[in-house]
Design a protein around this motif. Sequence first.
Motif, PDB file in Angstrom:
ATOM      1  N   VAL A  56       0.809  -1.292   0.158  1.00  0.00           N
ATOM      2  CA  VAL A  56       0.001  -0.001   0.151  1.00  0.00           C
ATOM      3  C   VAL A  56       0.928   1.208   0.083  1.00  0.00           C
ATOM      4  O   VAL A  56       1.483   1.576   0.992  1.00  0.00           O
ATOM      5  N   SER A  58       1.503   5.211  -0.252  1.00  0.00           N
ATOM      6  CA  SER A  58       0.574   6.231   0.274  1.00  0.00           C
ATOM      7  C   SER A  58       1.443   7.668   0.175  1.00  0.00           C
ATOM      8  O   SER A  58       0.827   8.616   0.780  1.00  0.00           O
ATOM      9  N   GLN A  72      -5.269   2.253   4.431  1.00  0.00           N
ATOM     10  CA  GLN A  72      -4.353   1.290   4.835  1.00  0.00           C
ATOM     11  C   GLN A  72      -4.655   0.294   5.931  1.00  0.00           C
ATOM     12  O   GLN A  72      -4.694  -0.755   5.694  1.00  0.00           O
ATOM     13  N   GLY A  89       2.860  -1.392   4.294  1.00  0.00           N
ATOM     14  CA  GLY A  89       2.706   0.110   3.999  1.00  0.00           C
ATOM     15  C   GLY A  89       3.740   0.981   3.826  1.00  0.00           C
ATOM     16  O   GLY A  89       4.773   0.633   4.497  1.00  0.00           O
ATOM     17  N   ASN A 110      -2.567   4.587  -3.093  1.00  0.00           N
ATOM     18  CA  ASN A 110      -3.602   4.921  -1.997  1.00  0.00           C
ATOM     19  C   ASN A 110      -3.620   6.665  -1.885  1.00  0.00           C
ATOM     20  O   ASN A 110      -2.893   7.031  -1.314  1.00  0.00           O
TER      21      ASN A 110
END
Length: 308
Positions: A56, A58, A72, A89, A110
């Motif tokens: 993920v 971001s 997340q 993440g 994301n």
Amino acid sequence: MKKIIIYGIVFLASVNFALAQNPKEIPLDQAWKDKIEELAPEKANFPFKKKKKILVFSLHTGFWHWVNPHTQAMIEILGEKSGAFEVTGSTDIAMMEKDKLKEFDAVVFNNTNAKGDYRNLFVDVFSEDASMDSVAVWKKASELENNIIQYVKKGGGILVVHGGNTMLNNSMEFSKLIGGSFDYHTKQQGFQVRIEDPSHPLTKSLPAEGFNHVDEPYFYKNAYEELDFHPLTYFNNAEIEGQRKGQEKTSGKTYVSWIRKDGKGRAMYISTSHNAQSFENAAVLAYFLDALQYVAGDVKVDETPIGN
């Protein structure tokens, strides 16, 4: 007396409706995580041979969406509860290097919003490096973009969430990869998310009649005009308020989510994710789990593009 009560009920309903059009920021606390845990599917809809690895990503340089950490956390809960995947993440741009990308079965972008100047997340980041001139900045940015494109073509999967499509918004190559670029959005409002084909494996988790949703309805440009993707959900244009003056669409539909095959890999876009309240819906959580399984390669579905 009865009139007063009736007026009171109508007033409260109006207040609640108005508040629903602009959901307030909510904390990412244990209580919220527990709610998502309870609503999340008990198991994955599609069988899988092994637990997949999901990144993920971001990082953002443009608009900050407060929902990012909630997104997340939601994905982590889906992966842990279903056992279908493990989540990493990161906001480290180095994760877009070839050797890092190949460690993952799929990548979630994301809300990786870029600034308005170039609408290029990588250029934004490298421009802050005083040791790099503009030629070096754009060369490195192009390299990372190509890494993503090749990652998908060779079998990887990407799920682009909400504003993640602005990451490389002026790149036609990236636009073609994900199916379209961001043009603009209206004010937040309630609208009906409708299902293109309720029998499609990736939409079976959603109510056949669709569902009401509060978000910023997105409109698109660039590769979107080619409709080189397989649509999953949409809204009716005529139902959307506050469209850009001179570009109002009073008929037809605009797609909310879709999938696209590219080489050996897969890309999926879901726009309805501006608020954490969006995830407080068991059907939506199941849809995200199905989406993650799709981009990770756990399920084969009809990806036939509709085209123009």
